[in-house]
Structures are given as C-alpha cells and as structure tokens.
Scaffold this motif. Sequence first.
Motif, short mmCIF file in Angstrom:
data_model
loop_
_atom_site.label_atom_id
_atom_site.label_comp_id
_atom_site.label_asym_id
_atom_site.label_seq_id
_atom_site.Cartn_x
_atom_site.Cartn_y
_atom_site.Cartn_z
N TYR B 34 0.82 -1.21 0.00
CA TYR B 34 0.00 0.00 0.00
C TYR B 34 0.86 1.26 0.00
O TYR B 34 1.92 1.30 0.62
CB TYR B 34 -0.90 0.03 1.25
CG TYR B 34 -1.85 -1.12 1.34
CD1 TYR B 34 -1.44 -2.36 1.80
CD2 TYR B 34 -3.17 -0.98 0.94
CE1 TYR B 34 -2.30 -3.44 1.84
CE2 TYR B 34 -4.06 -2.05 0.99
CZ TYR B 34 -3.61 -3.27 1.43
OH TYR B 34 -4.47 -4.33 1.47
N TYR B 36 0.08 5.28 1.08
CA TYR B 36 -0.83 6.25 1.65
C TYR B 36 -0.15 7.62 1.67
O TYR B 36 1.08 7.72 1.74
CB TYR B 36 -1.17 5.91 3.12
CG TYR B 36 -2.00 4.67 3.31
CD1 TYR B 36 -1.40 3.44 3.51
CD2 TYR B 36 -3.39 4.74 3.34
CE1 TYR B 36 -2.16 2.30 3.71
CE2 TYR B 36 -4.16 3.60 3.55
CZ TYR B 36 -3.53 2.39 3.74
OH TYR B 36 -4.30 1.26 3.95
N GLN B 38 -0.40 11.12 4.02
CA GLN B 38 -0.96 11.68 5.25
C GLN B 38 -0.77 13.19 5.23
O GLN B 38 0.35 13.68 5.16
CB GLN B 38 -0.27 11.08 6.48
CG GLN B 38 -0.86 11.55 7.79
CD GLN B 38 -0.22 10.88 8.99
OE1 GLN B 38 0.84 10.25 8.89
NE2 GLN B 38 -0.86 10.99 10.14
N PHE B 88 3.26 13.56 3.71
CA PHE B 88 3.98 12.46 4.33
C PHE B 88 3.47 11.18 3.69
O PHE B 88 2.28 10.86 3.78
CB PHE B 88 3.72 12.48 5.85
CG PHE B 88 4.57 11.55 6.65
CD1 PHE B 88 3.98 10.65 7.51
CD2 PHE B 88 5.95 11.59 6.54
CE1 PHE B 88 4.77 9.79 8.28
CE2 PHE B 88 6.73 10.73 7.30
CZ PHE B 88 6.14 9.83 8.17
N LEU B 90 3.41 7.15 3.25
CA LEU B 90 3.63 5.93 4.02
C LEU B 90 3.39 4.71 3.15
O LEU B 90 2.41 4.64 2.41
CB LEU B 90 2.67 5.87 5.21
CG LEU B 90 2.98 6.81 6.36
CD1 LEU B 90 1.76 7.02 7.22
CD2 LEU B 90 4.12 6.26 7.20
N MET B 94 0.37 -5.79 4.23
CA MET B 94 -0.72 -6.41 4.98
C MET B 94 -0.40 -7.86 5.28
O MET B 94 -0.07 -8.64 4.38
CB MET B 94 -2.03 -6.31 4.20
CG MET B 94 -3.21 -6.95 4.93
SD MET B 94 -4.75 -6.74 4.03
CE MET B 94 -5.21 -5.08 4.53
N GLN B 100 -2.13 -4.15 9.05
CA GLN B 100 -1.16 -3.46 8.20
C GLN B 100 0.03 -3.03 9.04
O GLN B 100 -0.12 -2.57 10.16
CB GLN B 100 -1.79 -2.26 7.51
CG GLN B 100 -2.81 -2.65 6.46
CD GLN B 100 -3.12 -1.54 5.48
OE1 GLN B 100 -2.54 -0.48 5.53
NE2 GLN B 100 -4.05 -1.81 4.58
N PHE B 102 3.37 -0.55 8.88
CA PHE B 102 3.76 0.64 8.16
C PHE B 102 5.26 0.88 8.21
O PHE B 102 5.92 0.58 9.21
CB PHE B 102 3.04 1.87 8.73
CG PHE B 102 1.57 1.88 8.43
CD1 PHE B 102 0.67 1.15 9.19
CD2 PHE B 102 1.09 2.63 7.37
CE1 PHE B 102 -0.69 1.15 8.89
CE2 PHE B 102 -0.27 2.65 7.07
CZ PHE B 102 -1.15 1.91 7.82
N GLY B 103 5.75 1.47 7.13
CA GLY B 103 7.13 1.91 7.11
C GLY B 103 7.30 3.22 7.84
O GLY B 103 6.32 3.80 8.32
#
Lengths: 110, 111
Positions: B34, B36, B38, B88, B90, B94, B100, B102-103
Amino acid sequence: AQSVTQPDIHITVSEGASLELRCNYSYGATPYLFWYVQSPGQGLQLLLKYFSGDTLVQGIKGFEAEFKRSQSSFNLRKPSVHWSDAAEYFCAVGLVDMRFGAGTRLTVKP
Amino acid sequence: SQTIHQWPATLVQPVGSPLSLECTVEGTSNPNLYWYRQAAGRGLQLLFYSVGIGQISSEVPQNLSASRPQDRQFILSSKKLLLSDSGFYLCAWMAGSYEQYFGPGTRLTVT
C-alpha cells in the motif's frame, strides 16, 4: 463505498481520566474494523481489531473498543489515560482496500 | 521477522521535477502493498494498493503512479510534481490477519 468518520479532531484529557474516542463507519457488509495509533516520531501501530464475535475487543496498552452495529460505531476506550498515550489515533474499516478516518489527536494534561 | 523499508526519509523537490519513492519488504512473500499519503487533519488517504506483481489499484486520480516490479518492492512515482503533492507518504504491507504494518514514511516537500 466504505468510509470512516472520526468526529473529534482533537481531545484533551487529564492523566488518570477515562478516554473515549469516537468512530463511525459506513460499510456494505460485515465490517472489519481497526484502531491504529501514531505516536510522535513513531510509525503507525495496530491497537486492536474487530472481525466478528464478541463486540467488545481488547487491545494493547490497555485499550478496548466496542462494536455497535445499530449505531455503526466502533469507539475506542481506556479507563485511565497515561501521559504516554498522547498520540494521534486512527480508526479504519475494510480489508484489502482499507479506509482510514481523519484521526483524533489526543493531548494528555498532567 | 518482517521488516519494511522506505527511502528517502525526507525529500525536497522543485515543482515540475520527477519523483520516485521506494518501499521494500523483507521476511514475507506476496504481501499486499500500500501507498498512503498523510496530510494534517486529513488522515491517511489510500493512494494505491497491489495484491501482486504488476497489479496496481489506484484509488485517487492524481499526478502520481505506482509500480510493483518485484514481489516485495513497491514504487511511487510522478513525472512532474505539483505543490499539492507535498505530504507524508507511508508504505505498508498487509499480513494474513489483515493487519497493516507501516514503514517509517517519507516527508516530501515540493517547493
């Protein structure tokens, strides 16, 4: 389409007080619900999740959440807040295509 | 154990320049991946996700694209950055239990 609403952008509580963060979801089927926390300078971490069964789920760090289908809610609670709980909290719904809410920032007063 | 890496940690790029953010996962095979974004007060916006090599689902029409050239590699790109691309970013993978991970994220500033 699935979506999540977190009505409270920012909440301030005193250390030792109880906490409830609200989450409302929209989902076409049985929802898969999550709460994540993002602490300052740290990544996102899963607090707890709900898939089915008991509607009250326990998570890490003393948090719990209650699923209420009739209210389309999945509110996060903690009986006594610690200063280290200050962070941003995200509710999420879905599986492969997960949707996150806008987040609630928690400030803890000494 | 599984580890997720993102780089760079911070990036400042001028408007109109290209972008390439990389994410790699170790310790797992064929994960869902994924991207994302932010932004303050807007939570995590799902940009792209991938359930396998070469399979990309786009959630938001925009100036960005994603690719998955290898099983555990996920790349976010842009040919020409806009000011609105600042944020930001990310990456996450999963697990089988639908959690999930996250990095550490990339802070992108477009000037």
